[in-house]
Design a protein around this motif. Structure first.
Motif: not given
Ligand code: GP9
Ligand code: MN
Length: 621
Positions: A414-433
């Motif tokens: 969502d726009s509230s997470e997109d571009g935030t550090l927490a948003g980037h983090y969740m995205q990268a965790v999903r990648y590593t998974d």
């Protein structure tokens, strides 16, 4: 303009309000508790005596010495504030040796520093003026100031200040208020740091091995029983240290999208999942997490063990497996010199290190090879090897600031997470998974899966609660305050094909427990006494114990259902005990011994390392 500057120079009395202002800013950034407001008085007193001493002497040498003293004083203050913003501690003299890694592109410390504004630099602005004011001070009413009485008096005041600071700094036996000053006041705290570093060096020579073994015997939780003993005997072992993976991401969904679908699957079949394991990492961050996991020793609060104790003798997981006929390797898609891994690995028993120079940089993200590519190439290497082997793999893609190229992202934010550090983090965790899921597929394709245990754990937190914006975002995402229980918690999972059960174990532990836990499952004998962890399969739930080395002050600990955080002033009484995952504050009564025990374990491990005690018990060919 020139005239104005000259006038300003003559206003030497400004030195005092400016210095007071500087102290106010410094202690505010260092979060000095309000009730300790008189602590800066000692710092001010120390400054005044030195200022007066130099201006009263009024020689070229005294002015130069003052300038050097004041510049150092201010520089350390500035570094303290920047360091505190991330680590919640004063900087130590030992970080001098780490300076290279602080400035190496890509280290977490460096990036976190870059993300916050270094307000502490303001503390350097008065430097040129202070030197001038001190000279101007020398110029006024100089006569009486040069009498032997005045000089004697200031020397006495200075000696008294040095004596006071000295006694508070070097006396370990001091209790109460003195000990608090030692933890909170600028001059005493840094003198203490200097003293303990030097004293530590001297003590190295005088350790009593029997006493150390007794402390280990009495304080490391004992696991009794042989549950699952040897179930994975003789299998290949892949141990993955996953960059910045926190437990709160496991099983979590964001807008109906699982953050870790592959890990969730693994937890449910042929796996042991340890849900209350915390990071044992020390000042050496990622490298200390590796160190704790491979060797079951506590890292130190001083600097990274991969440099500090690089020449020690070890008998951790790689050496033990080698003595059972395993070939040992490490895989990491970045520079081999980073964290001194190339040298540290050899001494710890890893035979071949496949780093950036051995692997092909087919796809990059952040500062190294992507995890998916690292796993693919690692399996290509492993399928050519004679079994059994041990492969230690360190992932990298999920590294702060977690900004992945779009084609590596699969979450819709969502726009509230997109571009935030927490948003980037969740995205990268999903990648590593996803990368872990692919590793399993590669192993199956290569015919290695059935004979291989795949274990993994996170190295340290992904998001630091000391950063205000992160703290707020995480509190919103978790639905409760983001505190140390979630920040320090990292997943630990052991997947054993053919185990035919899935068990979640919620005994409290740290990365130091990884070696003994694997040793039980693989029936490995650990032929030395310096093991600080326990087998989490056989350890009684109520005996689980975790002693953090960094982020939380030493003397903090976690047990069953709560964590205890030692007070920032070093006292047990000003600490807090908090129920895990609810945030409920609990009474402190009855837990002081465990705080002492946490300290003792970390200190004892340091003594083992300082004196290189393993050398007496182990000889490697
Ligand atoms: C670099 C990597 C990151 O090789 O392991 O280390 P960190 O910055 O997380 O300590
Ligand atoms: Mn790391």
């Amino acid at each position: 303009m020139k005239e104005k500057m000259n006038q300003l120079r003559k206003m030497w009395w400004l030195a005092f309000p400016v210095f007071v202002l500087k102290l106010v800013l410094y202690y505010r950034w260092m979060e000095l508790p309000k009730s300790w407001i008189w602590v800066p008085v000692i710092t001010l007193g120390f400054f005044l005596t030195v200022f007066e001493l130099a201006s009263g002497w009024d020689t070229r040498l005294s002015h130069i010495l003052f300038l050097i003293f004041y510049s150092l004083f201010s520089l350390v203050m500035t570094i303290d504030t920047i360091y505190y913003a991330y680590f919640g501690q004063f900087v130590s003299i030992n970080q001098l040796w780490q300076i290279d890694s602080l400035f190496t592109a890509g280290t977490e410390t460096n990036l976190a520093g870059a993300l916050s504004i270094p307000w502490g630099l303001i503390l350097l602005l008065d430097l040129p003026f202070m030197a001038e004011w001190q000279k101007a001070r020398a110029g006024i009413s100089g006569k009486w100031r040069r009498t032997i009485w005045w000089k004697g008096g200031t020397v006495l005041c200075f000696a008294a200040m040095v004596g006071l600071v000295g006694v508070i700094s070097v006396n370990d036996g001091l209790d109460g208020d003195f000990m608090r000053i030692n933890h909170l006041e600028f001059v005493t705290c840094h003198t203490n740091d200097f003293y303990t570093t030097v004293a530590g060096e001297i003590q190295k020579a005088n350790v009593n091995t029997d006493e150390i073994k007794k402390i280990i015997q009495e304080n490391v939780p004992k696991a009794e029983g042989d549950e699952l003993h040897g179930v994975a005997k003789g299998k290949n072992l892949i141990l993955i240290q996953v960059e910045s993976l926190n437990t709160w991401t496991i099983g979590k969904s964001y807008n109906g999208q699982e953050l870790t679908p592959n890990i969730n699957q693994l937890i449910q079949n042929n796996s042991l999942y340890f849900s209350k394991v915390f990071s044992s990492s020390g000042k050496g961050n990622t490298s200390d997490a590796e160190f704790a996991a491979l060797n079951s020793l506590y890292p130190t609060t001083v600097r990274e063990c991969y440099r500090m104790y690089v020449n020690n003798t070890y008998n951790g997981l790689p050496w033990i497996l080698r003595s059972e006929g395993y070939e040992t390797m490490a895989f990491h898609g970045y520079e081999k010199e980073f964290w001194n891994r190339n040298i540290a690995y050899k001494n710890q028993g890893i035979q071949t290190f496949y780093s950036e120079s051995e692997l092909e940089m087919t796809e990059k993200s952040g500062f190294g090879l992507t995890d998916k590519e690292m796993f693919r190439q690692a399996v290509d290497v492993l399928k050519e090897k004679e079994e059994p082997w041990f492969a230690f793999m360190i992932t990298l893609t999920n590294h702060i600031p977690y900004e992945l190229d779009e084609d590596l992202c699969s979450l819709k934010l969502d726009s509230s997470e997109d571009g935030t550090l927490a948003g980037h983090y969740m995205q990268a965790v999903r990648y590593t998974d996803e990368a872990i899921g692919m590793l399993i597929e590669y192993l199956k394709e290569a015919g290695l899966y059935e004979d291989t245990i795949i274990a993994f754990y996170g190295d340290h937190q992904g998001l630091n609660k000391e950063t205000g914006s992160v703290q707020r975002k995480m509190t919103q995402l978790l639905g409760r305050e983001y505190d140390y229980d979630e920040m320090m918690r990292i997943p630990f999972l052991i997947h054993i094909p053919g185990l035919e059960e899935a068990r979640t174990i919620d005994t409290v532990g740290g990365q130091i427990d990884i070696l003994p836990t694997l040793a039980n499952l693989m029936d490995l004998s650990v032929k030395q006494d310096y093991i600080f962890g326990s087998d989490l399969v056989n350890l009684a739930r109520e005996d689980g114990f975790y002693a953090p080395v960094t982020y939380m002050p030493v003397g903090s600990f976690m047990k069953n259902d709560f964590f205890y955080e030692l007070g920032r002033d070093g006292t047990f009484e000003s600490g807090r005990r908090v129920e895990l995952f609810t945030g409920k504050e609990l009474s402190l009564t009855g837990w002081k011994d465990d705080s002492e025990r946490a300290k003792l374990l970390i200190e004892t491990s340091k003594k083992v390392l300082d004196a290189n005690l393993m050398k007496e018990e182990i000889t490697h060919e």
